[in-house]
Motif scaffolding. Structure first.
Motif, PDB file in Angstrom:
ATOM      1  N   UNK A   1      -1.229  13.496  -1.520  1.00  0.00           N
ATOM      2  CA  UNK A   1      -1.032  14.920  -1.203  1.00  0.00           C
ATOM      3  C   UNK A   1      -0.436  15.862  -2.002  1.00  0.00           C
ATOM      4  N   UNK A   2      -1.106  17.030  -2.303  1.00  0.00           N
ATOM      5  CA  UNK A   2      -0.348  18.015  -3.464  1.00  0.00           C
ATOM      6  C   UNK A   2      -0.014  19.176  -2.468  1.00  0.00           C
ATOM      7  N   UNK A   3       1.260  19.487  -2.981  1.00  0.00           N
ATOM      8  CA  UNK A   3       1.717  20.621  -2.278  1.00  0.00           C
ATOM      9  C   UNK A   3       2.173  21.821  -3.479  1.00  0.00           C
ATOM     10  N   UNK A   4       1.411  23.159  -2.983  1.00  0.00           N
ATOM     11  CA  UNK A   4       1.514  24.108  -4.186  1.00  0.00           C
ATOM     12  C   UNK A   4       2.349  25.462  -3.497  1.00  0.00           C
ATOM     13  N   UNK A   5       3.051  26.052  -4.172  1.00  0.00           N
ATOM     14  CA  UNK A   5       3.761  27.043  -3.746  1.00  0.00           C
ATOM     15  C   UNK A   5       2.806  28.382  -3.388  1.00  0.00           C
ATOM     16  N   UNK A   6       2.109  28.519  -2.513  1.00  0.00           N
ATOM     17  CA  UNK A   6       1.153  29.665  -2.230  1.00  0.00           C
ATOM     18  C   UNK A   6       0.327  29.234  -0.943  1.00  0.00           C
ATOM     19  N   UNK A   7      -0.653  30.087  -0.929  1.00  0.00           N
ATOM     20  CA  UNK A   7      -1.565  30.166   0.200  1.00  0.00           C
ATOM     21  C   UNK A   7      -2.678  29.145   0.048  1.00  0.00           C
ATOM     22  N   UNK A   8      -2.979  28.109   0.891  1.00  0.00           N
ATOM     23  CA  UNK A   8      -3.997  27.300   0.454  1.00  0.00           C
ATOM     24  C   UNK A   8      -5.219  27.332   1.607  1.00  0.00           C
TER      25      UNK A   8
ATOM     26  N   UNK B   1       0.918  -1.178   0.074  1.00  0.00           N
ATOM     27  CA  UNK B   1       0.187  -0.099  -0.077  1.00  0.00           C
ATOM     28  C   UNK B   1       0.947   1.357   0.060  1.00  0.00           C
ATOM     29  N   UNK B   2       0.570   2.162  -0.798  1.00  0.00           N
ATOM     30  CA  UNK B   2       1.213   3.390  -0.760  1.00  0.00           C
ATOM     31  C   UNK B   2       0.293   4.694  -1.123  1.00  0.00           C
ATOM     32  N   UNK B   3       1.012   5.714  -0.658  1.00  0.00           N
ATOM     33  CA  UNK B   3       0.151   7.030  -1.008  1.00  0.00           C
ATOM     34  C   UNK B   3       0.981   7.942  -2.128  1.00  0.00           C
ATOM     35  N   UNK B   4       0.602   8.974  -2.778  1.00  0.00           N
ATOM     36  CA  UNK B   4       1.257   9.598  -3.687  1.00  0.00           C
ATOM     37  C   UNK B   4       1.488  11.125  -3.401  1.00  0.00           C
ATOM     38  N   UNK B   5       2.464  11.444  -3.326  1.00  0.00           N
ATOM     39  CA  UNK B   5       3.030  12.861  -3.152  1.00  0.00           C
ATOM     40  C   UNK B   5       3.144  13.618  -4.473  1.00  0.00           C
ATOM     41  N   UNK B   6       2.554  14.916  -4.544  1.00  0.00           N
ATOM     42  CA  UNK B   6       2.435  15.638  -5.775  1.00  0.00           C
ATOM     43  C   UNK B   6       2.905  17.029  -5.641  1.00  0.00           C
ATOM     44  N   UNK B   7       3.625  17.652  -6.502  1.00  0.00           N
ATOM     45  CA  UNK B   7       4.033  18.967  -6.261  1.00  0.00           C
ATOM     46  C   UNK B   7       3.970  19.646  -7.639  1.00  0.00           C
ATOM     47  N   UNK B   8       3.347  20.915  -7.418  1.00  0.00           N
ATOM     48  CA  UNK B   8       3.408  21.802  -8.528  1.00  0.00           C
ATOM     49  C   UNK B   8       4.509  22.993  -8.184  1.00  0.00           C
ATOM     50  N   UNK B   9       5.327  23.259  -8.961  1.00  0.00           N
ATOM     51  CA  UNK B   9       6.169  24.420  -8.580  1.00  0.00           C
ATOM     52  C   UNK B   9       6.320  25.210  -9.861  1.00  0.00           C
ATOM     53  N   UNK B  10       7.205  26.236  -9.644  1.00  0.00           N
ATOM     54  CA  UNK B  10       7.401  27.500 -10.835  1.00  0.00           C
ATOM     55  C   UNK B  10       8.006  26.751 -11.936  1.00  0.00           C
ATOM     56  N   UNK B  11       8.950  25.710 -11.771  1.00  0.00           N
ATOM     57  CA  UNK B  11       9.544  25.029 -12.653  1.00  0.00           C
ATOM     58  C   UNK B  11       9.471  23.814 -13.208  1.00  0.00           C
ATOM     59  N   UNK B  12       8.796  23.099 -12.306  1.00  0.00           N
ATOM     60  CA  UNK B  12       8.236  21.664 -12.642  1.00  0.00           C
ATOM     61  C   UNK B  12       7.227  21.162 -12.069  1.00  0.00           C
ATOM     62  N   UNK B  13       6.640  20.046 -12.432  1.00  0.00           N
ATOM     63  CA  UNK B  13       5.604  19.433 -11.670  1.00  0.00           C
ATOM     64  C   UNK B  13       6.334  17.974 -11.220  1.00  0.00           C
ATOM     65  N   UNK B  14       5.957  17.277 -10.183  1.00  0.00           N
ATOM     66  CA  UNK B  14       6.719  16.197  -9.781  1.00  0.00           C
ATOM     67  C   UNK B  14       5.602  15.172  -9.073  1.00  0.00           C
TER      68      UNK B  14
END
Lengths: 408, 408
Positions: free
Chosen positions: B162-169, B95-108
């Motif tokens: 879980x999704x991380x974004x560079x800003x206020x959420x 079992x696993x979870x997925x981390x996600x990120x949106x940043x200025x230069x990339x998505x991952x």
DNA sequence: AGCTTTTAGTTCATTGCCTGAACTATATGA
DNA sequence: TCATATAGTTCAGGCAATGAACTAAAAGCT
């Protein structure tokens, strides 16, 4: 997102959760429901059941425990209209806690019943500035004993106490770390000598934190996130988040007096540079206004300042304007760090509101635009006895949240 | 410290505590104990009983539930020395979870198993600056779907994300309030389209907050109170108190980038004046150092800055010195407001540590003497994927703290 | 007055969960 | 082979909440 802690036992504390914890939790639930009914209305068991979501059967059983412990009492009948009248419940008016305060100019003591009503209050003027702690505590003990026996004569039993002091405290070790204006450093308090044999013991609070809690009680519902700024000789603060005091890891959060508001500013008593307190503390304002702070008493200096402000004295006006501007800088930063944009002004900030508000709001709009609306900057509703009442109130609240501590 | 939420609440939010809560709480207790065993050691039921204080009988029953839910699994035998060997337990590696990120230069995107091991990780370079959110989210969805199916081929089931974004959420409403560097304002995310049909759903995080949580995991035990400072285009922060993220009432605490460090300073993108970000943000440093920030890419500019620093270029040195000094002012204030005196530097603050440390420490000693020791200023142990891993880790942790959400 | 309706509070069997003791299972060492 | 030690299960007992049935006490209607 951090999930709300489970009702029973948190995994952080690694405490085995057993069935008995449910009882404790529901005991607090029932007591909390009774406490939150408007004063003068005495809820029946059925109303408590409806408010809590518990069944009537459970509430009956829980109420019995609370009655046995003497925390609540029954008060006659309570006609609801049609059917059988309920039996009114109330927080036992014969039980109380004692609030105590040591400040620069006075010591004071109050007896507050579990509903939050102040039954007795005594203030004793006393110059504690740079006084050794022994005599101060001895005087407080005498005062507390006298007031306690007065309460005893009215059949009031004191369950516990809270002491507020103007300085950094270590609540866990019942120790005053530093109280600059008293000249105290690392003072361990013998609280049992202060108020012997109270079942709940005595809790120690920072003055501004206690005042913040008092403010919470006296505020319209919904305002459960704010920063209380205490303006005394020093500038202190208390942060309330979700109706809880936010103390930080070691209990010293909210020290807004030592936020840096002027990197090129003067030295502070804390050893730092450009702290808010060096601009907006009482002595700082008096000095900047050209009034002798150390000659007469501080209340005389405050009267002189008010006269000067009413006369439009430029130096006085400038001093208050600068204090307001710098307070705004500190609050702008606080808004960002702890996400709070509602402030309650206490102490001399409350007294000076008329002259302080304009420069404060201007500063907030400049440094944190869109964060603070005007109605989010308010003045203390409690006033001077805030610390005293907050300390007592906090002890009451801790009892309501853990009633099993009496009559285990 | 964040107090555990009492079961007592206002008339609206009353939580009826029933016997089932004990089970839920102990389920979390057992799972937490299993999760906290050092990786590679597989605790037996008996060891879990000893660690939690529960009886062997209770642990057996609770473990059965967790096995049924697929959260943990048994792994062969586990000889203890003399007697019957225990059956090893571990977090289910399937079992696993997925981390996600949106940043200025990339998505991952990353797939992280319940023990925190990164199984898959993909970074896709992409210029998201001032890009409309639709295509960005679509690209992220494609990437996530691909990685998820790769995990599926290995028999890995994804439980949540879980999704991380560079800003206020606004984590509750799954909404990005402002992300200045992406140009996003009030964007509601359709997270189900992003990662369809995961039993635990998707949580949304601020980048710096997520990175702070990742830092927490990778740090020696005991360091559970710190401020993580994220140095990107903007300057963000995440406050960890008692091993919990401190979010403030609305989830925006820790925005140290907008502490006022220079009341006479320049305008900030937030509308304020003299914010730390205007001095210590990446673009601010590049500009002050005389490097074109907008011409080339930011990684080119950073290389140029490092070359200039190694060459001892006065303008570059001065820019970094000023950034360090102002960072110190902000941290001095933070120490007072939230009572934290331990900081972890991330992003460009980590890269520039060599040049930043001296002016930073000097500033801390000037503005908050005695608060920060040198060893309390450290550099990120996780590095760039912090936000990604923190977002995943937080989802794992919320599962561990409330396992009943699977297999109710 | 007497009956019905309505609401308050109690009693009791049931259920869920943890506990502690007894018991079974499986290893090591003499 | 047997004693010892440790792991894990089974089972009776106790506590706490639940829901239904029951008793208690008022108001209103006839």
């Amino acid at each position: 997102m951090v999930m709300p802690a489970p009702a029973v036992a948190g995994p952080g504390g690694a405490a085995p959760g057993s069935v008995g914890d449910v009882r404790r939790s529901n005991l607090a639930l029932v007591l909390g429901a009774i406490a939150e009914f408007p004063p003068g209305s005495f809820p029946s068991r059925a109303q408590v059941a409806a408010a809590t979501g518990l069944t009537k059967a459970s509430v009956s059983s829980l109420v019995l425990d609370l009655l046995d412990a003497g925390i609540i009492s029954e008060i006659g009948l309570n006609p609801q209209g049609r059917g059988r009248p309920g039996v009114g419940l109330e927080l036992n008016p014969g039980r109380a806690v004692m609030g105590m305060e040591i400040n620069v100019d006075y010591i004071s003591v109050a007896v507050v019943d579990l509903a939050g009503v102040v039954l007795l209050r005594e203030v004793q003027e006393r110059d504690n500035r740079n006084s050794p702690y022994g005599p101060v505590l001895a005087a407080l003990a005498v005062l507390a004993a006298r007031v306690r026996s007065m309460a005893g004569e009215q059949g009031i039993q004191v369950l516990g106490g809270g002491l507020a002091v103007p300085g950094l405290v270590d609540p866990a070790r019942v120790r005053v770390l530093t109280a600059p204006n008293l000249g105290w450093i690392n003072v361990d308090l013998d609280l049992d000598a202060l108020l012997p044999e109270v079942p709940l013991g005595i809790a120690l609070f920072n003055e501004a934190n206690a005042a913040a809690l008092a403010e919470l009680r006296h505020r319209p519902h919904g305002a459960s996130n704010f920063l209380f700024v205490s303006g005394e000789v020093g500038v202190g603060g208390g942060i309330v988040i979700g109706s809880e005091l936010f103390t930080g890891p070691e209990g010293h959060a909210g020290e807004v007096g030592h936020i840096v508001v002027d990197p090129d500013g003067g030295l502070c008593s804390c050893g730092g540079t450009g702290c808010l307190e060096t601009v907006a503390g009482q002595d700082a304002i008096f000095t900047a206004a050209g009034l002798a702070a150390d000659g007469g008493s501080r209340s005389q200096a405050m009267s002189a300042l008010l006269r000067a402000l009413e006369a439009g004295e430029p130096k006085a006006m400038a001093a208050v304007e600068r204090a307001g501007g710098c307070l705004g800088i500190a609050l702008a930063s606080t808004a960002r760090v702890v996400n709070i944009h509602s402030v309650v002004l206490g102490g001399h900030f409350a007294v000076l509101e008329h002259w302080l508000r304009a420069p404060l709001m201007a500063s907030l709009h400049k440094y944190a635009p869109g964060k603070y609306a005007s109605e989010q900057v308010t003045v203390s509703a409690v006033g001077e006895p805030g610390a005293l009442l907050g300390a007592a109130g906090s002890v009451i609240r801790s009892l309501v949240e853990a009633p099993h501590r009496l009559h285990a």
